[in-house]
Design a protein around this motif. Structure first.
Motif, PDB file in Angstrom:
ATOM      1  N   PRO A   5       0.818  -1.225   0.000  1.00 44.38           N
ATOM      2  CA  PRO A   5       0.000   0.000   0.000  1.00 44.38           C
ATOM      3  C   PRO A   5       0.854   1.280   0.000  1.00 44.38           C
ATOM      4  O   PRO A   5       0.515   2.259  -0.669  1.00 44.38           O
ATOM      5  CB  PRO A   5      -0.831  -0.111   1.280  1.00 44.38           C
ATOM      6  N   PHE A   6       1.967   1.264   0.735  1.00 47.68           N
ATOM      7  CA  PHE A   6       2.903   2.389   0.703  1.00 47.68           C
ATOM      8  C   PHE A   6       3.444   2.572  -0.713  1.00 47.68           C
ATOM      9  O   PHE A   6       3.499   3.689  -1.239  1.00 47.68           O
ATOM     10  CB  PHE A   6       4.054   2.154   1.697  1.00 47.68           C
ATOM     11  N   TYR A   7       3.835   1.468  -1.334  1.00 43.09           N
ATOM     12  CA  TYR A   7       4.372   1.495  -2.690  1.00 43.09           C
ATOM     13  C   TYR A   7       3.361   2.112  -3.660  1.00 43.09           C
ATOM     14  O   TYR A   7       3.711   2.967  -4.471  1.00 43.09           O
ATOM     15  CB  TYR A   7       4.742   0.071  -3.127  1.00 43.09           C
ATOM     16  N   LEU A   8       2.113   1.707  -3.578  1.00 42.19           N
ATOM     17  CA  LEU A   8       1.081   2.255  -4.454  1.00 42.19           C
ATOM     18  C   LEU A   8       0.884   3.748  -4.206  1.00 42.19           C
ATOM     19  O   LEU A   8       0.647   4.518  -5.144  1.00 42.19           O
ATOM     20  CB  LEU A   8      -0.238   1.512  -4.271  1.00 42.19           C
ATOM     21  N   GLY A   9       1.006   4.169  -2.960  1.00 39.45           N
ATOM     22  CA  GLY A   9       0.903   5.586  -2.641  1.00 39.45           C
ATOM     23  C   GLY A   9       2.017   6.407  -3.267  1.00 39.45           C
ATOM     24  O   GLY A   9       1.832   7.579  -3.606  1.00 39.45           O
ATOM     25  N   GLU A  10       3.170   5.795  -3.435  1.00 38.27           N
ATOM     26  CA  GLU A  10       4.306   6.446  -4.074  1.00 38.27           C
ATOM     27  C   GLU A  10       4.158   6.472  -5.598  1.00 38.27           C
ATOM     28  O   GLU A  10       5.004   7.036  -6.293  1.00 38.27           O
ATOM     29  CB  GLU A  10       5.608   5.731  -3.698  1.00 38.27           C
ATOM     30  N   HIS A  11       3.114   5.827  -6.112  1.00 40.00           N
ATOM     31  CA  HIS A  11       2.862   5.739  -7.551  1.00 40.00           C
ATOM     32  C   HIS A  11       1.434   6.177  -7.865  1.00 40.00           C
ATOM     33  O   HIS A  11       0.717   5.529  -8.617  1.00 40.00           O
ATOM     34  CB  HIS A  11       3.100   4.306  -8.037  1.00 40.00           C
ATOM     35  N   SER A  12       1.042   7.292  -7.308  1.00 40.95           N
ATOM     36  CA  SER A  12      -0.336   7.745  -7.467  1.00 40.95           C
ATOM     37  C   SER A  12      -0.568   8.499  -8.775  1.00 40.95           C
ATOM     38  O   SER A  12      -1.695   8.589  -9.248  1.00 40.95           O
ATOM     39  CB  SER A  12      -0.739   8.627  -6.285  1.00 40.95           C
ATOM     40  N   HIS A  13       0.477   9.031  -9.375  1.00 41.06           N
ATOM     41  CA  HIS A  13       0.342   9.775 -10.630  1.00 41.06           C
ATOM     42  C   HIS A  13       0.233   8.799 -11.806  1.00 41.06           C
ATOM     43  O   HIS A  13       1.064   7.911 -11.970  1.00 41.06           O
ATOM     44  CB  HIS A  13       1.547  10.698 -10.819  1.00 41.06           C
ATOM     45  N   ARG A  14      -0.796   8.978 -12.578  1.00 44.10           N
ATOM     46  CA  ARG A  14      -1.085   8.050 -13.683  1.00 44.10           C
ATOM     47  C   ARG A  14       0.075   7.959 -14.687  1.00 44.10           C
ATOM     48  O   ARG A  14       0.402   6.864 -15.165  1.00 44.10           O
ATOM     49  CB  ARG A  14      -2.361   8.510 -14.385  1.00 44.10           C
TER      50      ARG A  14
END
Length: 100
Positions: A12-21
């Motif tokens: 979930p942290f990793y996905l938060g670091e990749h929020s920009h499409r």
């Protein structure tokens, strides 16, 4: 520096670091390129293409981080979880779990 007890906790942290499409798209393109270079290394029996795979994968990802996410790649703090996160996110994009 955050500590994670497991990959499940890290993702979930990793996905938060990749929020920009655009960043996610760049990661996806870099992963596709990396897979192509790995295939080329196998077909041509030339391990130098593996270096190209690493450069391709990380170059696209880091452009996404530095220019779109405006953050440091998780690779610097969590190299193994980050590598795994790249491929889980790749799979999640392919299966439609993550918007591309």
């Amino acid at each position: 520096m955050s500590r994670f007890a497991s990959f499940r906790e890290f993702y979930p942290f990793y996905l938060g670091e990749h929020s920009h499409r655009t960043s996610r798209r760049l990661h996806f393109v870099g992963s596709c390129g990396a897979l192509a270079f790995v295939a080329l290394a196998i077909v041509q029996r030339n391990a130098w293409w593996l270096l190209a795979a690493l450069v391709c994968g990380y170059a696209f990802a880091w452009v996404g981080h530095f220019f779109f996410e405006k953050n440091r790649p998780a690779t610097f703090r969590h190299p193994f979880y980050s590598f795994a996160g790249d491929w889980v996110m790749f799979k999640d994009i392919l299966t439609g779990k993550i918007r591309f």
